[in-house]
Design a protein around this motif. Sequence first.
Motif, PDB file in Angstrom:
ATOM      1  N   VAL A 293      -6.291  -0.264  -5.747  1.00 17.91           N
ATOM      2  CA  VAL A 293      -7.398  -0.133  -4.793  1.00 17.91           C
ATOM      3  C   VAL A 293      -8.216  -1.412  -4.682  1.00 17.91           C
ATOM      4  O   VAL A 293      -8.903  -1.625  -3.685  1.00 17.91           O
ATOM      5  CB  VAL A 293      -8.318   1.066  -5.127  1.00 17.91           C
ATOM      6  N   ALA A 294      -8.139  -2.283  -5.670  1.00 19.87           N
ATOM      7  CA  ALA A 294      -8.888  -3.545  -5.632  1.00 19.87           C
ATOM      8  C   ALA A 294      -8.106  -4.662  -4.940  1.00 19.87           C
ATOM      9  O   ALA A 294      -8.615  -5.777  -4.821  1.00 19.87           O
ATOM     10  CB  ALA A 294      -9.256  -3.977  -7.057  1.00 19.87           C
ATOM     11  N   SER A 295      -6.908  -4.376  -4.461  1.00 14.90           N
ATOM     12  CA  SER A 295      -6.081  -5.411  -3.825  1.00 14.90           C
ATOM     13  C   SER A 295      -6.774  -6.007  -2.609  1.00 14.90           C
ATOM     14  O   SER A 295      -7.390  -5.291  -1.806  1.00 14.90           O
ATOM     15  CB  SER A 295      -4.739  -4.818  -3.395  1.00 14.90           C
ATOM     16  N   THR A 296      -6.631  -7.316  -2.463  1.00 14.54           N
ATOM     17  CA  THR A 296      -7.182  -7.998  -1.294  1.00 14.54           C
ATOM     18  C   THR A 296      -6.431  -7.622  -0.011  1.00 14.54           C
ATOM     19  O   THR A 296      -6.914  -7.896   1.084  1.00 14.54           O
ATOM     20  CB  THR A 296      -7.137  -9.525  -1.481  1.00 14.54           C
ATOM     21  N   LEU A 297      -5.267  -7.002  -0.150  1.00 11.79           N
ATOM     22  CA  LEU A 297      -4.475  -6.600   1.026  1.00 11.79           C
ATOM     23  C   LEU A 297      -4.622  -5.120   1.371  1.00 11.79           C
ATOM     24  O   LEU A 297      -3.911  -4.607   2.234  1.00 11.79           O
ATOM     25  CB  LEU A 297      -3.000  -6.940   0.785  1.00 11.79           C
ATOM     26  N   ARG A 298      -5.524  -4.453   0.711  1.00 19.00           N
ATOM     27  CA  ARG A 298      -5.692  -3.008   0.925  1.00 19.00           C
ATOM     28  C   ARG A 298      -5.930  -2.665   2.395  1.00 19.00           C
ATOM     29  O   ARG A 298      -5.284  -1.763   2.934  1.00 19.00           O
ATOM     30  CB  ARG A 298      -6.846  -2.504   0.060  1.00 19.00           C
ATOM     31  N   ARG A 299      -6.843  -3.363   3.044  1.00 17.67           N
ATOM     32  CA  ARG A 299      -7.162  -3.048   4.452  1.00 17.67           C
ATOM     33  C   ARG A 299      -5.939  -3.173   5.355  1.00 17.67           C
ATOM     34  O   ARG A 299      -5.717  -2.343   6.226  1.00 17.67           O
ATOM     35  CB  ARG A 299      -8.258  -3.972   4.971  1.00 17.67           C
ATOM     36  N   GLU A 300      -5.167  -4.245   5.137  1.00 17.80           N
ATOM     37  CA  GLU A 300      -4.006  -4.471   5.987  1.00 17.80           C
ATOM     38  C   GLU A 300      -2.998  -3.327   5.868  1.00 17.80           C
ATOM     39  O   GLU A 300      -2.477  -2.845   6.869  1.00 17.80           O
ATOM     40  CB  GLU A 300      -3.332  -5.809   5.636  1.00 17.80           C
ATOM     41  N   PHE A 301      -2.740  -2.895   4.631  1.00 18.54           N
ATOM     42  CA  PHE A 301      -1.750  -1.825   4.453  1.00 18.54           C
ATOM     43  C   PHE A 301      -2.298  -0.459   4.852  1.00 18.54           C
ATOM     44  O   PHE A 301      -1.555   0.370   5.374  1.00 18.54           O
ATOM     45  CB  PHE A 301      -1.214  -1.820   3.018  1.00 18.54           C
ATOM     46  N   GLU A 302      -3.573  -0.220   4.644  1.00 16.28           N
ATOM     47  CA  GLU A 302      -4.150   1.057   5.070  1.00 16.28           C
ATOM     48  C   GLU A 302      -4.124   1.203   6.587  1.00 16.28           C
ATOM     49  O   GLU A 302      -3.947   2.304   7.101  1.00 16.28           O
ATOM     50  CB  GLU A 302      -5.594   1.192   4.563  1.00 16.28           C
TER      51      GLU A 302
ATOM     52  N   GLY B  99      -6.163   7.909  -8.878  1.00 17.87           N
ATOM     53  CA  GLY B  99      -6.610   7.001  -9.917  1.00 17.87           C
ATOM     54  C   GLY B  99      -7.033   5.673  -9.317  1.00 17.87           C
ATOM     55  O   GLY B  99      -7.763   5.639  -8.324  1.00 17.87           O
ATOM     56  N   ASP B 100      -6.547   4.585  -9.889  1.00 18.43           N
ATOM     57  CA  ASP B 100      -6.916   3.254  -9.408  1.00 18.43           C
ATOM     58  C   ASP B 100      -5.904   2.675  -8.425  1.00 18.43           C
ATOM     59  O   ASP B 100      -5.872   1.480  -8.195  1.00 18.43           O
ATOM     60  CB  ASP B 100      -7.145   2.298 -10.580  1.00 18.43           C
ATOM     61  N   HIS B 101      -5.086   3.539  -7.819  1.00 19.82           N
ATOM     62  CA  HIS B 101      -4.077   3.080  -6.857  1.00 19.82           C
ATOM     63  C   HIS B 101      -4.058   3.946  -5.600  1.00 19.82           C
ATOM     64  O   HIS B 101      -4.491   5.105  -5.622  1.00 19.82           O
ATOM     65  CB  HIS B 101      -2.681   3.100  -7.490  1.00 19.82           C
ATOM     66  N   LEU B 102      -3.528   3.377  -4.541  1.00 16.64           N
ATOM     67  CA  LEU B 102      -3.226   4.102  -3.312  1.00 16.64           C
ATOM     68  C   LEU B 102      -1.722   4.308  -3.275  1.00 16.64           C
ATOM     69  O   LEU B 102      -0.963   3.364  -3.496  1.00 16.64           O
ATOM     70  CB  LEU B 102      -3.636   3.292  -2.081  1.00 16.64           C
ATOM     71  N   LEU B 103      -1.296   5.529  -3.003  1.00 12.15           N
ATOM     72  CA  LEU B 103       0.129   5.822  -2.857  1.00 12.15           C
ATOM     73  C   LEU B 103       0.472   5.801  -1.377  1.00 12.15           C
ATOM     74  O   LEU B 103      -0.196   6.454  -0.572  1.00 12.15           O
ATOM     75  CB  LEU B 103       0.457   7.204  -3.426  1.00 12.15           C
ATOM     76  N   PHE B 104       1.498   5.065  -1.042  1.00  9.07           N
ATOM     77  CA  PHE B 104       1.985   5.014   0.335  1.00  9.07           C
ATOM     78  C   PHE B 104       3.349   5.680   0.373  1.00  9.07           C
ATOM     79  O   PHE B 104       4.233   5.331  -0.408  1.00  9.07           O
ATOM     80  CB  PHE B 104       2.123   3.561   0.804  1.00  9.07           C
ATOM     81  N   ILE B 105       3.509   6.617   1.279  1.00  7.75           N
ATOM     82  CA  ILE B 105       4.811   7.252   1.504  1.00  7.75           C
ATOM     83  C   ILE B 105       5.275   6.831   2.887  1.00  7.75           C
ATOM     84  O   ILE B 105       4.514   6.900   3.859  1.00  7.75           O
ATOM     85  CB  ILE B 105       4.722   8.778   1.392  1.00  7.75           C
TER      86      ILE B 105
END
Length: 188
Positions: free
Chosen positions: A82-91, A153-159
């Motif tokens: 969730v702290a990844s700098t690329l979170r917005r792009e992938f979301e 938890g501290d991650h986003l799951l992408f399916i």
Amino acid sequence: LPEPVPSAAAGIESGRRPGERGKHVSRQHLDGRAFRRALGCFATGVTVVTTVAADGAYAGLTVNSFNALSLDPPLVLWSLGVASTLRREFEAASYFAVNVLSDGQIALSRRFASRAAHRFAKLEVRPGAGGAPLLPDCAAWFECRTVSRERRGDHLLFIGEVERFAATTRKPLLFLHGHYAAAGKRVV
């Protein structure tokens, strides 16, 4: 059956507090480094997951948390901190590509694991489904439409549902015990 007694001499970490037989460690007492070492016993492949951002820029990072989820429909999953700098792009992305690295691509894995701003510089990529970039010389590619995003938890799951895929005869790059490895001989 009696529970095996951990042996420090054998290098076994039990996940229990010293001197406590038969009791599991509560999450508040879990040693994060020991947990990470235990997870490192599971060999994984090394991938670079890529997408195209809303502004048209490519985004990608090294990921070893990639798994098959379903054959029918064809679904895969991966996770992003969730702290990844690329979170917005992938979301925000509707599509992503999973580039399964081959055993000669350690430098590429390190490049996409770094915080370098121009990870795609001098790479001849080709557009996959939804424009997600496909990297050259990989062992396999999975072009996916995002069907689910969920925080755990501290991650986003992408399916993602696999729309197209390809595989080569190149050996995949592996990660084991915190180091890169190559696929060995087939045992059975």
